[in-house]
Scaffold this motif. Structure first.
Motif, PDB file in Angstrom:
ATOM      1  N   ARG A   1     107.999 -84.177  16.389  1.00 57.24           N
ATOM      2  CA  ARG A   1     108.813 -85.536  16.104  1.00 57.24           C
ATOM      3  C   ARG A   1     109.004 -86.130  17.275  1.00 57.24           C
ATOM      4  O   ARG A   1     109.401 -85.524  18.496  1.00 57.24           O
ATOM      5  N   ILE A   2     108.990 -87.538  17.323  1.00 56.46           N
ATOM      6  CA  ILE A   2     109.252 -88.232  18.502  1.00 56.46           C
ATOM      7  C   ILE A   2     110.648 -88.901  18.357  1.00 56.46           C
ATOM      8  O   ILE A   2     110.863 -89.390  17.283  1.00 56.46           O
ATOM      9  N   LEU A   3     111.557 -88.434  19.272  1.00 55.29           N
ATOM     10  CA  LEU A   3     113.135 -88.785  19.134  1.00 55.29           C
ATOM     11  C   LEU A   3     113.517 -89.649  20.420  1.00 55.29           C
ATOM     12  O   LEU A   3     112.883 -89.593  21.401  1.00 55.29           O
ATOM     13  N   ASN A   4     114.511 -90.663  20.209  1.00 57.41           N
ATOM     14  CA  ASN A   4     115.213 -91.294  21.279  1.00 57.41           C
ATOM     15  C   ASN A   4     116.515 -90.614  21.689  1.00 57.41           C
ATOM     16  O   ASN A   4     117.205 -90.296  20.815  1.00 57.41           O
ATOM     17  N   LEU A   5     116.717 -91.085  23.101  1.00 66.69           N
ATOM     18  CA  LEU A   5     118.298 -90.846  23.458  1.00 66.69           C
ATOM     19  C   LEU A   5     118.560 -92.177  24.204  1.00 66.69           C
ATOM     20  O   LEU A   5     117.755 -92.671  24.975  1.00 66.69           O
ATOM     21  N   GLU A   6     119.727 -92.601  23.946  1.00 69.23           N
ATOM     22  CA  GLU A   6     120.079 -93.859  24.747  1.00 69.23           C
ATOM     23  C   GLU A   6     120.835 -93.343  25.928  1.00 69.23           C
ATOM     24  O   GLU A   6     121.322 -92.395  25.798  1.00 69.23           O
ATOM     25  N   ARG A   7     121.003 -93.927  26.744  1.00 68.76           N
ATOM     26  CA  ARG A   7     121.773 -93.745  28.019  1.00 68.76           C
ATOM     27  C   ARG A   7     123.151 -93.139  27.820  1.00 68.76           C
ATOM     28  O   ARG A   7     123.717 -93.725  26.854  1.00 68.76           O
ATOM     29  N   GLY A   8     123.442 -92.003  28.367  1.00 71.35           N
ATOM     30  CA  GLY A   8     124.833 -91.388  27.781  1.00 71.35           C
ATOM     31  C   GLY A   8     124.646 -90.265  26.568  1.00 71.35           C
ATOM     32  O   GLY A   8     125.498 -89.663  26.497  1.00 71.35           O
ATOM     33  N   ASP A   9     123.688 -90.630  25.862  1.00 79.81           N
ATOM     34  CA  ASP A   9     123.496 -89.517  24.574  1.00 79.81           C
ATOM     35  C   ASP A   9     123.311 -88.086  25.255  1.00 79.81           C
ATOM     36  O   ASP A   9     122.678 -87.954  26.430  1.00 79.81           O
ATOM     37  N   ILE A  10     123.790 -87.235  24.359  1.00 83.00           N
ATOM     38  CA  ILE A  10     123.656 -85.796  24.741  1.00 83.00           C
ATOM     39  C   ILE A  10     122.710 -85.031  24.030  1.00 83.00           C
ATOM     40  O   ILE A  10     122.489 -85.185  22.840  1.00 83.00           O
ATOM     41  N   TYR A  11     121.677 -84.325  24.752  1.00 84.79           N
ATOM     42  CA  TYR A  11     120.811 -83.631  24.053  1.00 84.79           C
ATOM     43  C   TYR A  11     121.065 -82.359  23.907  1.00 84.79           C
ATOM     44  O   TYR A  11     120.668 -81.702  22.716  1.00 84.79           O
ATOM     45  N   ALA A  12     122.069 -81.616  24.663  1.00 78.94           N
ATOM     46  CA  ALA A  12     122.539 -80.321  24.288  1.00 78.94           C
ATOM     47  C   ALA A  12     123.791 -80.321  25.282  1.00 78.94           C
ATOM     48  O   ALA A  12     123.900 -80.754  26.263  1.00 78.94           O
TER      49      ALA A  12
ATOM     50  N   PHE B   1     123.056 -73.261  24.731  1.00 77.00           N
ATOM     51  CA  PHE B   1     122.650 -73.817  25.956  1.00 77.00           C
ATOM     52  C   PHE B   1     123.894 -73.389  26.952  1.00 77.00           C
ATOM     53  O   PHE B   1     125.194 -73.520  26.666  1.00 77.00           O
ATOM     54  N   GLN B   2     123.546 -72.996  28.426  1.00 71.91           N
ATOM     55  CA  GLN B   2     124.467 -72.785  29.252  1.00 71.91           C
ATOM     56  C   GLN B   2     124.295 -74.075  30.216  1.00 71.91           C
ATOM     57  O   GLN B   2     125.364 -74.005  31.054  1.00 71.91           O
ATOM     58  N   VAL B   3     123.679 -75.169  29.781  1.00 71.96           N
ATOM     59  CA  VAL B   3     124.094 -76.272  30.638  1.00 71.96           C
ATOM     60  C   VAL B   3     124.121 -77.344  29.389  1.00 71.96           C
ATOM     61  O   VAL B   3     123.763 -77.379  28.293  1.00 71.96           O
ATOM     62  N   THR B   4     124.571 -78.492  29.962  1.00 72.56           N
ATOM     63  CA  THR B   4     124.448 -80.159  29.353  1.00 72.56           C
ATOM     64  C   THR B   4     123.561 -80.705  29.559  1.00 72.56           C
ATOM     65  O   THR B   4     123.357 -80.809  30.867  1.00 72.56           O
ATOM     66  N   ILE B   5     122.839 -81.284  28.708  1.00 76.03           N
ATOM     67  CA  ILE B   5     121.693 -82.424  29.177  1.00 76.03           C
ATOM     68  C   ILE B   5     121.985 -83.478  28.566  1.00 76.03           C
ATOM     69  O   ILE B   5     122.098 -84.003  27.138  1.00 76.03           O
ATOM     70  N   THR B   6     122.071 -84.587  29.692  1.00 78.92           N
ATOM     71  CA  THR B   6     122.517 -85.948  29.057  1.00 78.92           C
ATOM     72  C   THR B   6     121.519 -86.993  29.464  1.00 78.92           C
ATOM     73  O   THR B   6     120.901 -86.872  30.720  1.00 78.92           O
ATOM     74  N   ALA B   7     121.360 -87.974  28.710  1.00 78.77           N
ATOM     75  CA  ALA B   7     120.361 -88.983  29.194  1.00 78.77           C
ATOM     76  C   ALA B   7     121.035 -89.950  30.131  1.00 78.77           C
ATOM     77  O   ALA B   7     121.867 -90.672  30.239  1.00 78.77           O
ATOM     78  N   GLU B   8     120.199 -89.835  31.199  1.00 77.09           N
ATOM     79  CA  GLU B   8     120.655 -90.609  32.446  1.00 77.09           C
ATOM     80  C   GLU B   8     120.122 -92.010  32.285  1.00 77.09           C
ATOM     81  O   GLU B   8     120.641 -93.254  33.021  1.00 77.09           O
ATOM     82  N   GLU B   9     119.225 -92.240  31.454  1.00 78.44           N
ATOM     83  CA  GLU B   9     118.416 -93.670  31.131  1.00 78.44           C
ATOM     84  C   GLU B   9     117.995 -93.549  29.654  1.00 78.44           C
ATOM     85  O   GLU B   9     117.890 -92.370  29.055  1.00 78.44           O
TER      86      GLU B   9
END
Length: 126
Positions: A20-31, A84-92
């Motif tokens: 699937r193709i998904l979007n994250l806006e700036r500041g959204d969190i992936y994990a 997850f041992q990390v947080t992944i956030t959209a920088e842009e």
């Protein structure tokens, strides 16, 4: 990424069709570290930039054409309760291609050549 490994257009389309193709806006969190399940998906960043942090400390960025969660994919061959041992956030604003682990593993069982190619690509980026 796949072309140098001689993946045919037909096989590439089959592989992408499972995602699937998904979007994250700036500041959204992936994990989120210590919360998000680490064994459910595999993603490749198509557009944008993601920031990886641990305990609010910046570790690195994930850039276009890099796997978002390849270490988690490699560490969790079997279903587990790992997070997850990390947080992944959209920088842009970002776009990523995402496979569910269950669907991708089922698909790859019937296409061993693609499994080897994907394993090699993931290993290259770890």
């Amino acid at each position: 990424m796949f072309k140098p490994l001689r993946v045919s257009k037909k096989h590439f389309k089959e592989l992408v069709k499972e995602a699937r193709i998904l979007n994250l806006e700036r500041g959204d969190i992936y994990a989120v570290e210590d919360a998000s399940p680490a064994d459910e998906r595999l993603s490749i960043l198509l557009k944008g930039k993601l920031r990886v942090t641990c305990d609010d400390t910046h570790l690195h960025f994930i850039n276009v054409h890099q796997f978002v969660d390849s270490p988690e994919w490699e560490a969790n061959h079997d279903q587990s309760d790992d997070v997850f041992q990390v947080t992944i956030t959209a920088e842009e604003d970002s776009i990523y291609l995402c496979w569910s682990r269950m669907k991708l593993e089922r698909f790859l069982r019937h296409r061993p050549l693609l499994k080897v190619v994907l394993d090699c690509i993931i290993g290259k980026f770890l």
